[in-house]
Write a protein that holds these residues in place. Structure first.
Motif, short mmCIF file in Angstrom:
data_model
loop_
_atom_site.label_atom_id
_atom_site.label_comp_id
_atom_site.label_asym_id
_atom_site.label_seq_id
_atom_site.Cartn_x
_atom_site.Cartn_y
_atom_site.Cartn_z
N TRP A 128 -8.73 -36.07 17.18
CA TRP A 128 -9.85 -36.56 18.00
C TRP A 128 -11.17 -36.10 17.41
O TRP A 128 -11.32 -34.95 17.00
CB TRP A 128 -9.73 -36.04 19.43
N GLU A 129 -12.14 -37.01 17.38
CA GLU A 129 -13.49 -36.68 16.93
C GLU A 129 -14.45 -36.91 18.10
O GLU A 129 -14.36 -37.92 18.81
CB GLU A 129 -13.90 -37.55 15.75
N TYR A 130 -15.38 -35.96 18.28
CA TYR A 130 -16.34 -36.03 19.38
C TYR A 130 -17.75 -36.09 18.81
O TYR A 130 -18.13 -35.26 17.98
CB TYR A 130 -16.20 -34.81 20.28
N GLU A 131 -18.52 -37.07 19.26
CA GLU A 131 -19.91 -37.19 18.83
C GLU A 131 -20.82 -36.98 20.03
O GLU A 131 -20.75 -37.69 21.03
CB GLU A 131 -20.17 -38.57 18.22
N TYR A 132 -21.72 -36.00 19.91
CA TYR A 132 -22.64 -35.63 20.98
C TYR A 132 -23.91 -36.49 20.92
O TYR A 132 -24.17 -37.15 19.91
CB TYR A 132 -22.98 -34.14 20.88
N PRO A 133 -24.71 -36.47 21.98
CA PRO A 133 -25.93 -37.29 22.00
C PRO A 133 -26.88 -37.03 20.84
O PRO A 133 -27.61 -37.93 20.42
CB PRO A 133 -26.57 -36.92 23.34
N ASN A 134 -26.90 -35.80 20.29
CA ASN A 134 -27.81 -35.49 19.19
C ASN A 134 -27.24 -35.85 17.83
O ASN A 134 -27.83 -35.55 16.80
CB ASN A 134 -28.21 -34.01 19.22
N THR A 137 -21.12 -33.84 15.46
CA THR A 137 -19.72 -34.20 15.68
C THR A 137 -18.82 -32.99 15.49
O THR A 137 -19.10 -32.11 14.67
CB THR A 137 -19.28 -35.31 14.70
N THR A 138 -17.76 -32.97 16.24
CA THR A 138 -16.72 -31.95 16.09
C THR A 138 -15.38 -32.66 16.08
O THR A 138 -15.25 -33.77 16.59
CB THR A 138 -16.75 -30.92 17.22
N ARG A 139 -14.40 -31.99 15.52
CA ARG A 139 -13.04 -32.52 15.53
C ARG A 139 -12.10 -31.50 16.15
O ARG A 139 -12.12 -30.33 15.77
CB ARG A 139 -12.57 -32.86 14.11
N GLY A 140 -11.32 -31.96 17.09
CA GLY A 140 -10.32 -31.08 17.70
C GLY A 140 -10.78 -30.38 18.95
O GLY A 140 -10.00 -30.17 19.87
N GLU A 141 -12.06 -30.01 19.04
CA GLU A 141 -12.56 -29.28 20.20
C GLU A 141 -13.80 -29.95 20.77
O GLU A 141 -14.74 -30.27 20.05
CB GLU A 141 -12.88 -27.83 19.85
N LEU A 142 -13.78 -30.15 22.08
CA LEU A 142 -14.92 -30.69 22.80
C LEU A 142 -15.52 -29.58 23.64
O LEU A 142 -14.85 -29.00 24.50
CB LEU A 142 -14.47 -31.85 23.69
N VAL A 143 -16.78 -29.25 23.39
CA VAL A 143 -17.47 -28.16 24.08
C VAL A 143 -18.43 -28.77 25.11
O VAL A 143 -19.31 -29.56 24.75
CB VAL A 143 -18.23 -27.26 23.10
N VAL A 144 -18.27 -28.39 26.38
CA VAL A 144 -19.09 -28.97 27.45
C VAL A 144 -19.61 -27.86 28.36
O VAL A 144 -19.03 -26.78 28.41
CB VAL A 144 -18.26 -29.98 28.28
N LYS A 216 -3.19 -33.05 19.07
CA LYS A 216 -3.65 -32.23 20.19
C LYS A 216 -5.09 -31.78 19.94
O LYS A 216 -5.59 -31.83 18.83
CB LYS A 216 -2.74 -31.01 20.38
N GLY A 217 -5.72 -31.32 20.99
CA GLY A 217 -7.07 -30.81 20.89
C GLY A 217 -7.36 -29.89 22.05
O GLY A 217 -6.45 -29.47 22.78
N GLN A 218 -8.63 -29.60 22.25
CA GLN A 218 -9.02 -28.66 23.29
C GLN A 218 -10.38 -29.00 23.86
O GLN A 218 -11.28 -29.39 23.13
CB GLN A 218 -9.03 -27.23 22.72
N ILE A 219 -10.50 -28.87 25.17
CA ILE A 219 -11.80 -28.97 25.84
C ILE A 219 -12.19 -27.57 26.27
O ILE A 219 -11.41 -26.88 26.94
CB ILE A 219 -11.73 -29.90 27.07
N THR A 220 -13.37 -27.14 25.87
CA THR A 220 -13.87 -25.81 26.21
C THR A 220 -15.11 -25.96 27.08
O THR A 220 -16.09 -26.60 26.67
CB THR A 220 -14.22 -25.00 24.94
N ALA A 221 -15.06 -25.38 28.26
CA ALA A 221 -16.21 -25.41 29.18
C ALA A 221 -16.89 -24.05 29.18
O ALA A 221 -16.24 -23.01 29.36
CB ALA A 221 -15.75 -25.77 30.59
#
Length: 266
Positions: A128-134, A137-144, A216-221
């Protein structure tokens, strides 16, 4: 309809996990209560009207197979229609209650452009790749951040995937050329309970190839202030893109562990 005020108090929104847990508890508690009453009443009638070997009473109105025990308006009819009425009230109440909560889960809390965060989630074989508003991008981990509604736009670059987290009760199809939407939120109380950093496992729920089981991946709050510090450090520079352990690349090699800035993944 459930009053939205019950579901969201200012910016303190109810997360899907909390809503589904509440629905499960209500159905479990009510089902246990009703089941206990029905079984107890049935056993009492079994004992009261048991066959003791004696002659039946002359006034005993035995039920007839294939006919409702109406008894022409007698006690049997009252019991029958009373049970039907109570059952209808319970079922209709549960339907209205659950439907209102599920509408909230489907639509989410009221959008707030100042505090909402929109992230593009792209699935690929196999990660999984995550692209933030700015643009970071990160891969594997989504930081919120905690206490924010996080909107995810989910898509794919190759085959069908399904982005989801069982703990957060979210799932969304990732289809090439299309974008599906899902939202979630993590409360600051939950983050504090997990030691200042809440983590949730991300998986693919659509069989997508040989590396599916490793996708697999991870969401970190994180608390709001820590997330803002991390987000500012990304600077929107694509060269700052990071990878975390989890997921398999095209050549089936594992992703490398992410770097950390002050203990916070970057």
């Amino acid at each position: 309809m459930i009053d939205p005020i019950i579901l969201q108090r200012g910016s303190d929104w109810r997360a899907q996990a909390e809503v589904f847990d509440e629905i499960f508890f209500v159905f479990l508690a009510l089902g246990t209560l009703v089941g206990t009453i029905v079984v107890a009443y049935t056993l009492w009638n079994v004992y009261k009207y048991r066959d003791d070997g004696g002659e039946p009473r002359e006034d005993f109105d035995a039920p007839t197979v294939g006919e409702l025990p109406t008894g022409q308006g007698g006690p049997k009819a009252k019991k029958l229609f009373l049970s039907f009425g109570l059952s209808a009230i319970v079922v209709i109440s549960l339907v209205v209650y659950a439907y209102g909560l599920l509408l909230y889960v489907e639509e989410g809390p009221d959008a707030n452009e100042e505090s909402d965060i929109e992230i593009l989630v792209t699935g690929y074989q196999f990660g999984w790749e995550y692209e933030y508003p700015n643009g970071h991008t990160t891969r594997g981990e989504l930081v919120v951040p905690a206490d924010h509604r996080v909107n995810l736009d989910v898509t794919s670059t190759d085959v069908w995937h399904n982005f989801g987290s069982s703990e957060l009760r979210i799932k969304s199809d990732a289809i090439p050329g299309e974008t599906s939407e899902v939202w979630f939120a993590v409360s600051s109380e939950t983050v504090e309970e997990q030691g200042g950093e809440a983590t949730y496992r991300v998986e693919c729920f659509e069989l997508c190839g040989q590396g599916h089981s490793a996708m697999k991946g991870q969401i970190t709050a994180l608390p709001q202030d820590e997330w803002e510090e991390w987000y500012e450090s990304t600077g929107g520079d694509s060269e700052n893109s990071s990878n975390v352990e989890g997921g398999v690349s095209v050549d089936d090699t594992a992703s490398v562990s992410h770097a950390a800035v002050g203990g916070v993944p970057a």
